[in-house]
Write a protein that holds these residues in place. Structure first.
Motif, mmCIF file in Angstrom:
data_model
loop_
_atom_site.group_PDB
_atom_site.id
_atom_site.type_symbol
_atom_site.label_atom_id
_atom_site.label_comp_id
_atom_site.label_asym_id
_atom_site.label_seq_id
_atom_site.Cartn_x
_atom_site.Cartn_y
_atom_site.Cartn_z
ATOM 1 N N LEU A 171 0.813 -1.216 0.000
ATOM 2 C CA LEU A 171 0.000 0.000 0.000
ATOM 3 C C LEU A 171 0.847 1.268 0.000
ATOM 4 C CD1 LEU A 171 -2.758 -1.049 2.584
ATOM 5 C CD2 LEU A 171 -2.805 -1.227 0.095
ATOM 6 N N SER A 172 2.143 1.124 -0.190
ATOM 7 C CA SER A 172 3.036 2.284 -0.105
ATOM 8 C C SER A 172 2.868 3.244 -1.278
ATOM 9 C CB SER A 172 4.498 1.827 -0.022
ATOM 10 O OG SER A 172 4.832 1.040 -1.153
ATOM 11 N N ILE A 173 2.408 2.733 -2.418
ATOM 12 C CA ILE A 173 2.129 3.596 -3.576
ATOM 13 C C ILE A 173 0.620 3.680 -3.714
ATOM 14 C CG2 ILE A 173 2.463 3.943 -6.052
ATOM 15 C CD1 ILE A 173 4.991 2.286 -5.891
ATOM 16 N N THR A 174 0.072 4.848 -3.462
ATOM 17 C CA THR A 174 -1.380 4.996 -3.335
ATOM 18 C C THR A 174 -2.064 5.421 -4.620
ATOM 19 O OG1 THR A 174 -1.109 7.289 -2.600
ATOM 20 C CG2 THR A 174 -1.139 5.571 -0.900
ATOM 21 N N GLU A 175 -1.333 5.442 -5.727
ATOM 22 C CA GLU A 175 -1.902 5.826 -7.013
ATOM 23 C C GLU A 175 -1.571 4.759 -8.049
ATOM 24 O OE1 GLU A 175 -1.648 10.696 -6.855
ATOM 25 O OE2 GLU A 175 0.146 9.550 -7.420
ATOM 26 N N LEU A 203 1.680 4.387 -16.917
ATOM 27 C CA LEU A 203 2.867 4.835 -17.652
ATOM 28 C C LEU A 203 3.820 5.627 -16.753
ATOM 29 C CD1 LEU A 203 1.205 5.874 -21.047
ATOM 30 C CD2 LEU A 203 2.411 3.759 -20.479
ATOM 31 N N LEU A 204 3.345 6.733 -16.193
ATOM 32 C CA LEU A 204 4.211 7.588 -15.379
ATOM 33 C C LEU A 204 4.655 6.892 -14.099
ATOM 34 C CD1 LEU A 204 2.420 11.041 -15.748
ATOM 35 C CD2 LEU A 204 4.453 10.212 -16.948
ATOM 36 N N GLY A 205 3.896 5.885 -13.654
ATOM 37 C CA GLY A 205 4.266 5.172 -12.438
ATOM 38 C C GLY A 205 5.546 4.381 -12.556
ATOM 39 N N ALA A 206 6.032 4.212 -13.786
ATOM 40 C CA ALA A 206 7.299 3.503 -13.970
ATOM 41 C C ALA A 206 8.485 4.331 -13.501
ATOM 42 C CB ALA A 206 7.480 3.130 -15.440
ATOM 43 N N ILE A 207 8.261 5.629 -13.325
ATOM 44 C CA ILE A 207 9.341 6.521 -12.886
ATOM 45 C C ILE A 207 9.249 6.695 -11.377
ATOM 46 C CG2 ILE A 207 10.386 8.802 -13.145
ATOM 47 C CD1 ILE A 207 8.945 8.992 -15.860
ATOM 48 N N PRO A 208 10.259 6.278 -10.617
ATOM 49 C CA PRO A 208 10.217 6.434 -9.152
ATOM 50 C C PRO A 208 10.524 7.879 -8.767
ATOM 51 C CG PRO A 208 12.319 5.518 -9.804
ATOM 52 C CD PRO A 208 11.507 5.627 -11.073
ATOM 53 N N PRO A 209 10.325 8.258 -7.508
ATOM 54 C CA PRO A 209 10.720 9.605 -7.069
ATOM 55 C C PRO A 209 12.192 9.875 -7.396
ATOM 56 C CG PRO A 209 9.413 8.523 -5.383
ATOM 57 C CD PRO A 209 9.704 7.483 -6.418
ATOM 58 N N ALA A 230 5.424 11.645 -2.102
ATOM 59 C CA ALA A 230 4.904 10.277 -2.060
ATOM 60 C C ALA A 230 4.616 9.845 -0.619
ATOM 61 C CB ALA A 230 5.907 9.317 -2.704
ATOM 62 N N PHE A 231 5.493 10.239 0.302
ATOM 63 C CA PHE A 231 5.324 9.882 1.703
ATOM 64 C C PHE A 231 4.079 10.544 2.283
ATOM 65 C CE2 PHE A 231 7.553 9.849 6.117
ATOM 66 C CZ PHE A 231 6.819 8.732 6.478
ATOM 67 N N GLU A 232 3.833 11.800 1.915
ATOM 68 C CA GLU A 232 2.663 12.514 2.415
ATOM 69 C C GLU A 232 1.374 11.844 1.941
ATOM 70 O OE1 GLU A 232 2.513 14.965 4.644
ATOM 71 O OE2 GLU A 232 4.685 14.692 4.856
ATOM 72 N N PHE A 264 10.040 4.495 4.956
ATOM 73 C CA PHE A 264 9.048 4.524 3.881
ATOM 74 C C PHE A 264 9.688 4.131 2.557
ATOM 75 C CE2 PHE A 264 7.244 7.016 0.342
ATOM 76 C CZ PHE A 264 5.999 6.393 0.254
ATOM 77 N N LYS A 265 10.886 4.583 2.306
ATOM 78 C CA LYS A 265 11.560 4.238 1.050
ATOM 79 C C LYS A 265 11.733 2.724 0.922
ATOM 80 C CE LYS A 265 14.218 8.525 0.459
ATOM 81 N NZ LYS A 265 15.584 9.126 0.391
ATOM 82 N N PHE A 266 11.978 2.037 2.036
ATOM 83 C CA PHE A 266 12.165 0.590 2.001
ATOM 84 C C PHE A 266 10.919 -0.100 1.470
ATOM 85 C CE2 PHE A 266 11.489 -3.532 4.091
ATOM 86 C CZ PHE A 266 12.613 -4.216 3.651
ATOM 87 N N ILE A 267 9.738 0.254 2.011
ATOM 88 C CA ILE A 267 8.525 -0.407 1.543
ATOM 89 C C ILE A 267 8.137 0.098 0.161
ATOM 90 C CG2 ILE A 267 7.706 -0.878 3.889
ATOM 91 C CD1 ILE A 267 5.691 1.407 3.562
#
Length: 367
Positions: A52-56, A60-66, A75-77, A97-100
């Motif tokens: 559940l760490s990525i809430t969106e 396509l754009l989700g392939a790019i991490p922060p 992303a954390f907020e 948070f980055k770990f999960i």
């Protein structure tokens, strides 16, 4: 007037055709291996509570991490807005948070990579006319199922973003079962594509052997479904004893209210059912070995039956170890990988049993 090809020309054409068929089969085996990796990474994502760490969902754009600190904080907020953070991980640091996040991102990225690894070679084979008649439609069906699996994955994640701290066990079961079905289809198609060049080494399987091979595959798939409910309910963290369940052969809290939901919502029932069906799978695998042992069936029928039985009992051992170690991460992931191997061998055995006598199986494919 068109001249008939010479024997040498025909042999060359046959060799070229077989080479293309091998290439298609190996491509499917490669994608199947990626699906196994996906199943394992998905298990790690679930066991580390990372799903559940990525809430969106951004296909396509989700392939790019922060890419920088501000993006990580953003992303954390977003994660801080869901119940899991407030109830389970309140006070979590950005590094935690980055770990999960990386686990979930890796799971989604691997899904995208599998899509490309399937779609691009399929397009190349299709354009060059390398596919056998009818294969293209089957492959498009698998591609569509893979796309649907991505939607199911997001459907699963959505269930844990509002009123829960984890995902629905029903949606997790659907997601995991679909992954195993995709794996089974890829294995079957890879076997179909391999050129048939070897001579049979024995008799075709009897009707009883064929029925048992089919039954084995059916109950292996059913066991995957039950295992998914155990995972979704986190039922592996209770009753961490074997062979009894804390001294009871049948747990006293098996039934819930209403009773018909016990099979899907009772922690005790889900683990008990998973144990019982594991024993049935083991017995069925032994019966299949007994049915083919010493007979004059094709040796590939015997080899795959024995291999399946060995892997089934190894998987049972891993399941017991997972319980006794209170779902230790490495042991649990080995158990999940073992499930994928059992399914692969069940499909392989059924294919050999059904096709020996109607078509030949390449010896190199099964040795």
């Amino acid at each position: 007037m068109t001249m008939a090809p010479t024997i040498d020309q025909q042999r060359t054409r046959n060799a070229d055709r077989e080479g293309v068929q091998r290439a298609v089969s190996l491509w499917l085996w490669f994608v199947a291996a990626l699906v196994v990796a996906m199943i394992i990474v998905g298990g790690a994502t679930r066991l580390t509570e990372s799903g559940l760490s990525i809430t969106e969902w951004q296909p396509l754009l989700g392939a790019i991490p922060p890419l920088d600190e501000s993006h990580w904080i953003e992303a954390f907020e977003k994660y801080k807005l869901i119940p899991q953070y407030h109830i389970m991980n309140h006070g979590m640091t950005l590094e935690e948070f980055k770990f999960i996040y990386w686990w979930e991102w890796s799971h989604r990225f691997l899904g995208r990579f599998i899509g490309l690894a399937f779609a691009l070679p399929l397009l190349a084979f299709w354009v060059t006319g390398s596919l056998k008649r009818g294969s293209g439609v089957k492959f498009l069906g698998v591609l569509a199922l893979g796309g649907l699996q991505g939607v199911i994955g997001w459907y699963m994640v959505k269930s844990g973003l509002v009123d829960r701290i984890d995902v629905s066990q029903y949606r997790l079961a659907l997601h995991l079962t679909t992954a195993f079905l995709i794996l089974g289809l890829l294995v079957w198609l890879a076997l179909e594509e391999w050129p048939n060049t070897s001579a049979p080494t024995g008799e075709a399987a009897s009707l009883t052997v064929r029925r048992m091979a089919t039954f084995l595959l059916v109950i292996v798939i059913a066991q995957v479904v039950l295992g998914a409910f155990v995972a979704g309910l986190k039922a592996g963290f209770i009753y961490n004893t074997w062979p009894t369940m804390n001294g009871q052969w049948v747990p006293s809290d098996y039934w819930t209210t209403p009773w018909y939901l016990s099979f899907f919502e009772s922690h005790a029932a889900s683990q008990f059912n998973h144990r019982m069906l594991a024993y049935l799978v083991g017995i069925a695998a032994l019966v299949e070995v007994w049915l083919v042992w010493g007979r004059r069936f094709d040796r590939r029928i015997q080899t795959t039956a024995i291999a399946l039985a060995v892997v089934v009992f190894a998987q049972m051992g891993l399941g017991i170890a997972t319980l006794l170690t209170h779902v230790q991460l490495d042991v649990a992931l080995l158990h999940q990988a073992g499930g994928a191997i059992v399914l692969t061998l069940a499909v392989l055995h059924l294919y050999v049993v059904r096709h020996r006598g109607t078509s030949q199986i390449a010896a190199g494919q099964l040795r």
